[in-house]
Design a protein around this motif. Sequence first.
Motif, PDB file in Angstrom:
ATOM      1  N   GLY A 151       0.814  -1.214   0.000  1.00 51.70           N
ATOM      2  CA  GLY A 151       0.000   0.000   0.000  1.00 51.70           C
ATOM      3  C   GLY A 151       0.841   1.253   0.000  1.00 51.70           C
ATOM      4  N   VAL A 152       2.112   1.136   0.418  1.00 51.10           N
ATOM      5  CA  VAL A 152       3.036   2.276   0.372  1.00 51.10           C
ATOM      6  C   VAL A 152       3.666   2.311  -1.020  1.00 51.10           C
ATOM      7  N   ILE A 153       3.811   3.502  -1.572  1.00 49.36           N
ATOM      8  CA  ILE A 153       4.374   3.667  -2.912  1.00 49.36           C
ATOM      9  C   ILE A 153       5.879   3.862  -2.788  1.00 49.36           C
ATOM     10  N   ALA A 154       6.639   2.805  -3.042  1.00 51.44           N
ATOM     11  CA  ALA A 154       8.097   2.858  -2.922  1.00 51.44           C
ATOM     12  C   ALA A 154       8.681   3.537  -4.153  1.00 51.44           C
ATOM     13  N   VAL A 155       9.602   4.464  -3.925  1.00 51.22           N
ATOM     14  CA  VAL A 155      10.157   5.276  -5.012  1.00 51.22           C
ATOM     15  C   VAL A 155      11.665   5.078  -5.150  1.00 51.22           C
ATOM     16  N   GLY A 156      12.113   4.857  -6.393  1.00 53.89           N
ATOM     17  CA  GLY A 156      13.531   4.742  -6.699  1.00 53.89           C
ATOM     18  C   GLY A 156      14.038   6.042  -7.288  1.00 53.89           C
ATOM     19  N   ALA A 157      15.366   6.198  -7.389  1.00 51.77           N
ATOM     20  CA  ALA A 157      15.962   7.453  -7.855  1.00 51.77           C
ATOM     21  C   ALA A 157      16.644   7.309  -9.208  1.00 51.77           C
TER      22      ALA A 157
ATOM     23  N   ALA B  51       7.583   0.832  -6.937  1.00 45.89           N
ATOM     24  CA  ALA B  51       6.360   1.220  -7.638  1.00 45.89           C
ATOM     25  C   ALA B  51       6.634   2.243  -8.726  1.00 45.89           C
ATOM     26  N   LEU B  52       7.449   3.247  -8.406  1.00 42.90           N
ATOM     27  CA  LEU B  52       7.731   4.334  -9.344  1.00 42.90           C
ATOM     28  C   LEU B  52       9.162   4.818  -9.143  1.00 42.90           C
ATOM     29  N   ALA B  53       9.619   5.666 -10.050  1.00 43.00           N
ATOM     30  CA  ALA B  53      10.940   6.285  -9.928  1.00 43.00           C
ATOM     31  C   ALA B  53      10.810   7.766 -10.259  1.00 43.00           C
TER      32      ALA B  53
ATOM     33  N   VAL C  81       7.021  -4.390 -17.367  1.00 46.04           N
ATOM     34  CA  VAL C  81       6.728  -3.767 -16.079  1.00 46.04           C
ATOM     35  C   VAL C  81       5.958  -4.750 -15.220  1.00 46.04           C
ATOM     36  N   PRO C  82       6.124  -4.677 -13.916  1.00 50.70           N
ATOM     37  CA  PRO C  82       7.028  -3.755 -13.229  1.00 50.70           C
ATOM     38  C   PRO C  82       8.480  -4.201 -13.293  1.00 50.70           C
ATOM     39  N   SER C  83       9.378  -3.222 -13.244  1.00 50.79           N
ATOM     40  CA  SER C  83      10.814  -3.472 -13.201  1.00 50.79           C
ATOM     41  C   SER C  83      11.257  -3.436 -11.744  1.00 50.79           C
ATOM     42  N   LYS C  84      12.227  -4.260 -11.399  1.00 52.03           N
ATOM     43  CA  LYS C  84      12.688  -4.257 -10.009  1.00 52.03           C
ATOM     44  C   LYS C  84      13.490  -3.013  -9.672  1.00 52.03           C
ATOM     45  N   TYR C  85      13.815  -2.204 -10.680  1.00 53.09           N
ATOM     46  CA  TYR C  85      14.583  -0.983 -10.418  1.00 53.09           C
ATOM     47  C   TYR C  85      13.723   0.278 -10.395  1.00 53.09           C
ATOM     48  N   ILE C  86      12.668   0.321 -11.190  1.00 49.31           N
ATOM     49  CA  ILE C  86      11.824   1.524 -11.204  1.00 49.31           C
ATOM     50  C   ILE C  86      10.339   1.215 -11.181  1.00 49.31           C
ATOM     51  N   GLY C  87       9.967  -0.013 -10.862  1.00 51.13           N
ATOM     52  CA  GLY C  87       8.558  -0.353 -10.784  1.00 51.13           C
ATOM     53  C   GLY C  87       7.856  -0.164 -12.114  1.00 51.13           C
ATOM     54  N   TYR C  88       6.821   0.692 -12.132  1.00 53.50           N
ATOM     55  CA  TYR C  88       6.074   0.940 -13.357  1.00 53.50           C
ATOM     56  C   TYR C  88       6.681   2.048 -14.207  1.00 53.50           C
ATOM     57  N   GLY C  89       7.720   2.667 -13.730  1.00 56.38           N
ATOM     58  CA  GLY C  89       8.396   3.667 -14.538  1.00 56.38           C
ATOM     59  C   GLY C  89       8.569   5.002 -13.846  1.00 56.38           C
ATOM     60  N   THR C  90       9.008   5.967 -14.618  1.00 54.32           N
ATOM     61  CA  THR C  90       9.292   7.308 -14.120  1.00 54.32           C
ATOM     62  C   THR C  90       8.056   8.191 -14.123  1.00 54.32           C
ATOM     63  N   VAL C  91       7.857   8.931 -13.057  1.00 54.93           N
ATOM     64  CA  VAL C  91       6.689   9.818 -12.979  1.00 54.93           C
ATOM     65  C   VAL C  91       6.724  10.823 -14.122  1.00 54.93           C
ATOM     66  N   ARG C  92       5.573  10.997 -14.786  1.00 54.57           N
ATOM     67  CA  ARG C  92       5.465  11.919 -15.914  1.00 54.57           C
ATOM     68  C   ARG C  92       4.133  12.654 -15.861  1.00 54.57           C
ATOM     69  N   PRO C  93       3.982  13.585 -14.954  1.00 53.24           N
ATOM     70  CA  PRO C  93       2.707  14.302 -14.830  1.00 53.24           C
ATOM     71  C   PRO C  93       2.292  15.060 -16.076  1.00 53.24           C
ATOM     72  N   ALA C  94       3.248  15.430 -16.921  1.00 56.13           N
ATOM     73  CA  ALA C  94       2.894  16.161 -18.137  1.00 56.13           C
ATOM     74  C   ALA C  94       2.001  15.316 -19.042  1.00 56.13           C
TER      75      ALA C  94
ATOM     76  N   VAL D 190      -1.029  -2.207 -12.801  1.00 61.04           N
ATOM     77  CA  VAL D 190      -1.235  -3.252 -11.824  1.00 61.04           C
ATOM     78  C   VAL D 190       0.121  -3.618 -11.297  1.00 61.04           C
ATOM     79  N   ILE D 191       0.268  -3.686 -10.029  1.00 59.92           N
ATOM     80  CA  ILE D 191       1.625  -3.858  -9.513  1.00 59.92           C
ATOM     81  C   ILE D 191       1.674  -4.819  -8.354  1.00 59.92           C
ATOM     82  N   GLY D 192       2.701  -5.624  -8.335  1.00 62.57           N
ATOM     83  CA  GLY D 192       2.914  -6.507  -7.208  1.00 62.57           C
ATOM     84  C   GLY D 192       3.747  -5.755  -6.219  1.00 62.57           C
ATOM     85  N   LEU D 193       3.201  -5.528  -5.058  1.00 61.58           N
ATOM     86  CA  LEU D 193       3.913  -4.655  -4.136  1.00 61.58           C
ATOM     87  C   LEU D 193       4.214  -5.354  -2.838  1.00 61.58           C
ATOM     88  N   VAL D 194       5.447  -5.581  -2.617  1.00 61.73           N
ATOM     89  CA  VAL D 194       5.882  -6.129  -1.351  1.00 61.73           C
ATOM     90  C   VAL D 194       6.743  -5.060  -0.759  1.00 61.73           C
ATOM     91  N   VAL D 195       6.424  -3.863  -1.073  1.00 62.37           N
ATOM     92  CA  VAL D 195       7.254  -2.703  -0.872  1.00 62.37           C
ATOM     93  C   VAL D 195       8.377  -2.912   0.112  1.00 62.37           C
TER      94      VAL D 195
END
Length: 393
Positions: free
Chosen positions: A192-198, A216-218, A281-294, A376-381
């Motif tokens: 339920g927590v959104i884990a973020v990579g850099a 989940a995201l990067a 996706v999901p990738s173990k390094y960035i989850g579903y990908g990089t945030v792109r609000p645009a 859809v994401i498998g999250l074991v955050v």
Amino acid sequence: MSAVVATWTVAAPAATADDMRSHQWYLDAMKADEMWKVATGKGITVAVIDTGVDGSLPELRGKVLPGRNVDTGGPGRIVDDSDRHGTNMALAIAGTGADGGVKGIAPGATILPVKVGDAWQSGSKTKFDGIRYAVDNGARVINISLGGDANAERTAEWRETVDYALKKGALIFAGSGNEGIGDPMYPASIPGVIAVGALDPNGKVAKFSNYGSHLALAAPGVKIPGRCLTDKNEDCFGDGTSQATAIASGTAALIWSAHPDWTGNQVLRVMMETAGHDGPVPSKYIGYGTVRPAQVLLEGKGNPGDPDVNPLLAARGVSTTPTSKASEPSQTSPSPENTGASGSDQAKDNGRAAESDEGGFPLWAIAASAVAVVAVIGLVVAAGVRRRASTDA
């Protein structure tokens, strides 16, 4: 291991405060100036659960609510952020850029500071109380650029606290960690927590960014400007999943302010669907990908879908209870401008290279079209970090 998960890794003093905006490479890459014409984060309260927030800085003046100091059990001394970590997270999220200072991704958002300090590492329940306090006081987005080792004895408390926040309609973002390993940590590893990579300025996964199935995201997390520890009026650059988490949190605030009737589930779903990636996706390094609000604010992409289904938990097959909309912010900050951001990158499991689906960082700045990802994401955050990578700013 230190409970200090959010790393403000100071690289070097920035040029001068009056040209800090020119150093914020990620804002240009994410088309921030264009997005701010659509939304700024106004009307959305982001809780910064950290070391405190100094609201006296020009970029944060008038934008920081009283908050609470759960470390000492009272409302006072929130501004005494000797670590400057919480302040820098607040700047990355909602700084206005006043006096040539740092501009946040969501400059119109309001910051609710929740100071945990040493309590984060202690066995007390203050960290859990801090999260509950945040959602009970109007925070729709909760930024936790902190964390520590996973502890089975605390799992039940974490799950109860996260569940409480989700039922209140909030989104919780947490750093994945700064050790460059796959070991899970709290709170990023809690479902339920959104884990973020850099990611770095080249659109690649930062070497220090923790990874795993919990991602989940990067978001950008290298060479992010903020205030130095030694002199709050001097600017420094920092690296860490702490910074990436703050930018991801600000992105959620930006999208939510443009769609105030959406639930947190819908905001998260469009973030996942429009995330930049190149590969499965999901990738173990960035989850579903990089945030792109645009992609959401400028291109109108992303299907918000079912308001009552959490896309991360649903992907994991975890049953969820309908979440209510978060309460309206108790106070709205003076909105400077609009916020928007967008970058597209995906980490390749073999080389940890997060290539954008436009072909890398240069095309990030151009921010062309991207393939929407079904969320859809498998999250074991795992790995909520906040390890000092060097000197904290």
